[in-house]
Design a protein around this motif. Structure first.
Motif, short mmCIF file in Angstrom:
data_model
loop_
_atom_site.label_atom_id
_atom_site.label_comp_id
_atom_site.label_asym_id
_atom_site.label_seq_id
_atom_site.Cartn_x
_atom_site.Cartn_y
_atom_site.Cartn_z
N ARG A 10 -69.03 37.68 -71.87
CA ARG A 10 -69.48 39.02 -71.47
C ARG A 10 -68.31 39.83 -70.93
O ARG A 10 -67.31 39.29 -70.46
CB ARG A 10 -70.57 38.91 -70.40
CG ARG A 10 -71.73 38.09 -70.88
CD ARG A 10 -73.00 38.88 -70.93
NE ARG A 10 -73.92 38.19 -71.83
CZ ARG A 10 -75.23 38.13 -71.65
NH1 ARG A 10 -75.79 38.75 -70.65
NH2 ARG A 10 -75.99 37.50 -72.51
N GLN A 11 -68.49 41.15 -70.97
CA GLN A 11 -67.45 42.05 -70.50
C GLN A 11 -67.43 42.07 -68.97
O GLN A 11 -68.48 42.17 -68.33
CB GLN A 11 -67.74 43.47 -71.02
CG GLN A 11 -66.70 44.50 -70.63
CD GLN A 11 -65.39 44.28 -71.36
OE1 GLN A 11 -65.35 44.05 -72.56
NE2 GLN A 11 -64.29 44.33 -70.62
N LYS A 22 -62.85 39.72 -70.76
CA LYS A 22 -64.08 38.99 -71.07
C LYS A 22 -64.11 37.73 -70.22
O LYS A 22 -63.06 37.20 -69.83
CB LYS A 22 -64.10 38.58 -72.54
CG LYS A 22 -64.12 39.75 -73.51
CD LYS A 22 -65.49 40.32 -73.70
CE LYS A 22 -65.44 41.47 -74.70
NZ LYS A 22 -66.70 42.19 -74.82
N GLU A 87 -73.16 43.35 -68.60
CA GLU A 87 -71.76 43.31 -68.19
C GLU A 87 -71.68 42.74 -66.79
O GLU A 87 -72.65 42.80 -66.04
CB GLU A 87 -71.11 44.70 -68.29
CG GLU A 87 -71.78 45.77 -67.46
CD GLU A 87 -71.15 47.14 -67.62
OE1 GLU A 87 -70.46 47.39 -68.62
OE2 GLU A 87 -71.34 47.96 -66.72
N LEU C 65 -72.57 48.85 -74.61
CA LEU C 65 -71.68 47.94 -75.33
C LEU C 65 -71.47 48.41 -76.76
O LEU C 65 -72.38 48.96 -77.38
CB LEU C 65 -72.29 46.53 -75.35
CG LEU C 65 -72.37 45.83 -74.00
CD1 LEU C 65 -73.17 44.56 -74.14
CD2 LEU C 65 -70.97 45.53 -73.46
N ASP C 69 -68.15 44.09 -79.03
CA ASP C 69 -68.62 43.35 -77.86
C ASP C 69 -69.77 42.44 -78.26
O ASP C 69 -69.84 41.27 -77.88
CB ASP C 69 -69.12 44.33 -76.78
CG ASP C 69 -68.00 45.14 -76.15
OD1 ASP C 69 -66.97 44.56 -75.80
OD2 ASP C 69 -68.17 46.36 -76.01
N ARG C 72 -68.76 39.36 -80.41
CA ARG C 72 -68.25 38.22 -79.66
C ARG C 72 -69.35 37.54 -78.84
O ARG C 72 -69.42 36.31 -78.79
CB ARG C 72 -67.12 38.67 -78.72
CG ARG C 72 -66.75 37.58 -77.76
CD ARG C 72 -65.31 37.38 -77.53
NE ARG C 72 -65.14 36.30 -76.56
CZ ARG C 72 -64.17 36.26 -75.67
NH1 ARG C 72 -63.27 37.23 -75.65
NH2 ARG C 72 -64.08 35.26 -74.84
N GLU C 73 -70.22 38.33 -78.21
CA GLU C 73 -71.26 37.72 -77.38
C GLU C 73 -72.24 36.91 -78.19
O GLU C 73 -72.75 35.89 -77.74
CB GLU C 73 -72.02 38.81 -76.61
CG GLU C 73 -71.22 39.35 -75.45
CD GLU C 73 -72.00 40.36 -74.65
OE1 GLU C 73 -71.36 41.25 -74.09
OE2 GLU C 73 -73.22 40.26 -74.57
N GLN C 300 -62.09 45.22 -77.97
CA GLN C 300 -63.43 44.78 -77.59
C GLN C 300 -63.57 43.27 -77.69
O GLN C 300 -64.31 42.66 -76.91
CB GLN C 300 -64.48 45.49 -78.44
CG GLN C 300 -64.67 46.95 -78.02
CD GLN C 300 -65.38 47.79 -79.07
OE1 GLN C 300 -65.95 47.26 -80.02
NE2 GLN C 300 -65.34 49.10 -78.90
N TYR C 301 -62.86 42.65 -78.62
CA TYR C 301 -62.92 41.19 -78.69
C TYR C 301 -62.35 40.58 -77.42
O TYR C 301 -62.92 39.67 -76.83
CB TYR C 301 -62.16 40.67 -79.91
CG TYR C 301 -62.13 39.15 -79.97
CD1 TYR C 301 -63.17 38.43 -80.55
CD2 TYR C 301 -61.09 38.44 -79.39
CE1 TYR C 301 -63.16 37.06 -80.57
CE2 TYR C 301 -61.07 37.05 -79.40
CZ TYR C 301 -62.11 36.36 -79.99
OH TYR C 301 -62.11 35.00 -80.00
N GLY C 303 -61.72 42.17 -74.54
CA GLY C 303 -62.16 42.79 -73.29
C GLY C 303 -61.14 43.71 -72.66
O GLY C 303 -61.27 44.06 -71.49
#
Lengths: 120, 153, 409
Positions: A10-11, A22, A87, C65, C69, C72-73, C300-301, C303
């Motif tokens: 997660r961010q 992340k 997030e 998001l 994002d 990856r999640e 975004q991958y 962060g």
């Protein structure tokens, strides 16, 4: 129970919503059931968590990239986490955390040297 | 482990595709390959002639700019040259095929000459010469079209 | 009144921003070779991008998001990394193709060889990304891209046989000397040109940049459900002019100049000026979107801080990736590969990665943790699932069709 499943990948954002990174891995306590002690951010914990040759490659590259002064991974104690959800928001500002070596190097040697780099 | 298997499978597939591509595009003298090459080069010549004709006519009608016309005509010249080259590199398996190749070769030579004339006429602003070159491109296109329709693979 | 203006502006931007070099090449080539008999693929592709963009926009508005994002999640770091490498490479190729389109438009305007324009275009592109605000970038080139409506205006002036255009459109089979393989190959290209993944990377990241919230959902939906179909209509216009001018003559289209030719024939010099401006704006706008998307996906991958809200020094890694992408795009063109062929390649590889991009969007759009009450309804899920099947088929068929047909022959 498996809280960390909802944390991984997660961010992470700081107090003001600035992007930090992340959740590449988490550090667990030895208790039973284990508890999340810290969030680990950066390519090295990411590579180590992924494992295999691909993970090894990333972890290796991250180790090579790290500057003499800065650490190559950020360990954020779980006490700094304000809220979790889609997030992960921290209680602190990004500036208080160690800066990723790649960001620092690129800012000092490439991007920061181009005119206009300070204008939003 | 599973990861490696996937990787190996992907590599094998890529290699097989590569070899397949090499075999498929490699020069052969079988009649099918010949017919395909003839159809392809005829189409290339036809496209170039039609395009030059349309663009040249637009120029004569005051619907074009010189700056736009020249890259379009350059492309047509290149298209014919490519077709000629490919045809020259295609060996004919027998006597009937040789006759077909000569026929197409003459059409492509005509195309190269006529488009070249048009380019030169446009360059020196020679309206009369451009008009006659454009007029010649029409029937030439029809001849190439007839040829292409008659020689599909 | 102000609200109406904002909605209208957004829709107009979406229309103009829909078209890129892939639409030009795929639509005019398909129109020349198959008349309107592939028009249904465009309609299908536009419906697909509407369904998935709305989902991506909804996820962004509710959860803040962007698409990578989610990738990856949902897929985990390992599969997402493979996805990232594929998406990044395809974005680079696409950026190169768009820059090639910019250079070709400049060649048509100036008569100067396109390769000489490539470094100029690359530099101006980078300056624009470095200095201009996000909204300015999006608006200026989206609105300028609207000039492509000139294809629809030119169509009646070509005096097409409307009945035969309609007949082609209603008979979705290869015509004349064409076979099913080439028909399939162009169908894949057209479908990929409508659903190009960078469009959702850019759309969702733009939503984050513009700080969408739940209140923006109606505006976002208006942009998607009105703007994208009208953008698709421009694409159909490009196809129809090629079908009217080139198809009856059995001529194919293999250059951007040819794609512009129907407008010159139909409308003369004024039309030609407008269409060259439109091609320039559409390809330059798409190059901007791809440059940003290259940065968005990587940032975004991992962060990283990304976006144009913050000063470049505060997002050094993001801006470095954008700069790197532009340099690579320029270098790709310096290999002297024909930009139209590069575009054809680009469409095939975009087709291959379609499911990788769209599957995670569908999964998250059903996740209550992210969307609460805004999760997909059954109808959206039905449509999205049907499209996912189509995406998988297109993805699997793309490379074999490219090889069998020798890129359309």
């Amino acid at each position: 129970m498996f809280v960390w499943f909802h944390l991984l990948d997660r961010q992470v954002v700081d107090r003001d919503g600035q992007l930090v990174g992340k959740v590449d891995d988490v550090e667990l306590s030895d208790e039973d059931p284990p508890r999340v002690v810290a969030l680990l951010l950066g390519p090295r914990p990411l590579g180590e968590r992924m494992g295999g040759w691909l993970g090894g490659l990333i972890a290796n590259a991250a180790t090579r990239l790290h500057s003499e002064s800065g650490p190559y991974r950020a360990r954020i104690p779980y006490e700094h986490v304000a809220s979790t959800g889609t997030e992960i928001r921290l209680r602190v500002r990004r500036e208080l955390l160690p800066e990723p070596a790649l960001e620092e190097w690129l800012r000092e040697h490439v991007i920061g040297r181009i005119p206009g780099s300070s204008d939003a | 482990m599973r990861w490696r298997v996937v990787l190996v499978v992907v590599l094998v597939l890529v290699a097989a595709g590569w070899v397949g591509l090499a075999v498929a595009t490699g020069g052969g003298t079988d009649p099918l390959a010949f017919r395909q090459a003839v159809a392809k080069t005829a189409q290339g010549g036809l496209t170039a002639v039609r395009t030059a004709h349309l663009a040249g006519q637009a120029q004569l009608d005051g619907r074009m700019f010189d700056t736009t016309l020249s890259p379009i005509l350059d492309n047509a010249v290149e298209g014919v040259a490519t077709a000629q080259q490919e045809l020259a590199g295609t060996p004919a398996p027998g006597a009937p095929e040789l006759a077909i190749r000569d026929q197409l070769s003459r059409l492509l030579d005509d195309a190269a000459r006529t488009i070249g004339t048009l380019v030169a006429a446009v360059d020196r602003n020679d309206g009369a010469a451009a008009r006659s070159a454009v007029a010649a491109l029409g029937p030439l296109g029809d001849r190439l079209d007839d040829f292409a329709r008659g020689h599909q693979p | 009144m102000k609200k109406v203006f904002a909605v209208t502006l957004g829709i107009l931007t979406a229309i103009g921003g829909f078209i890129d070099v892939g639409d030009f090449v795929a639509s005019s080539q398909a129109g020349a070779r198959f008349g309107m008999s592939l028009a249904w693929v465009l309609v299908l592709g536009v419906l697909g991008i509407c369904v998935y963009s709305e989902m991506a926009g909804r996820v962004t508005a509710i959860s803040n998001l962007a698409v990578f994002d989610l990738i990856r999640e949902r897929l985990g770091p390992r599969v997402a990394l493979v996805n990232l490498v594929a998406a990044f490479l395809v974005t680079l190729i696409t950026l190169g193709a768009e820059l090639g389109g910019v250079a070709l438009a400049l060649e048509l305007a100036s008569g100067v060889y396109y390769l000489l324009w490539v470094p100029v275009a690359g530099f101006v592109l980078w300056i624009a990304l470095w200095r201009l605000k996000f909204e300015t970038l999006e608006r200026v080139f989206g609105l300028a891209g609207l000039t492509l409506v000139v294809f629809l205006v030119a169509l009646p002036h070509l005096h097409p046989q409307w009945s035969s255009l309609w007949q082609q459109a209603s008979q979705p089979v290869p015509s004349g000397s064409e076979n099913w393989n080439t028909y399939g190959y162009f169908a894949v290209s057209l479908f990929a040109s409508a659903m190009t993944p960078y469009e959702v990377f850019f759309f969702s990241s733009g939503g984050v940049e513009e700080k969408w919230g739940p209140d923006e959902l109606p505006v976002m939906r208006a942009n998607v459900f009105v703007g994208f179909p009208l953008g698709g209509l421009l694409s159909l216009g490009i196809m129809a002019t090629a079908a009217a001018l080139f198809h009856p003559l059995d001529a194919q289209v293999n250059s951007v100049g040819q794609a512009a030719l129907p407008v010159a024939v139909g409308l003369g010099r004024v039309g030609l000026i407008v269409v060259i401006l439109g091609i320039f704006a559409a390809t330059f706008g798409a190059a901007l979107e791809n440059g940003l998307s290259a940065g968005y996906t990587v940032a975004q991958y991992f962060g990283w801080q990304w976006g144009k809200r913050v000063a470049p020094r505060a997002a050094a890694r993001f801006h470095f990736v954008v700069l790197l992408a532009i340099v690579i795009g320029v270098l790709v063109l310096f290999t002297t590969i024909d930009p139209v062929q590069l575009t054809e390649f680009m469409l095939v590889f975009n087709a291959v990665i379609l499911p990788l991009t769209y599957l995670p969007i569908l999964v998250v759009a059903n996740d209550r943790e992210y969307l609460g009450d805004h999760v997909n309804g059954w109808f959206t899920n039905l449509l999205a699932t049907i499209f996912l099947v189509i995406l998988v088929i297109v993805s699997i068929a793309a490379i074999p069709l490219m090889i069998v047909t020798g890129m359309g022959g």
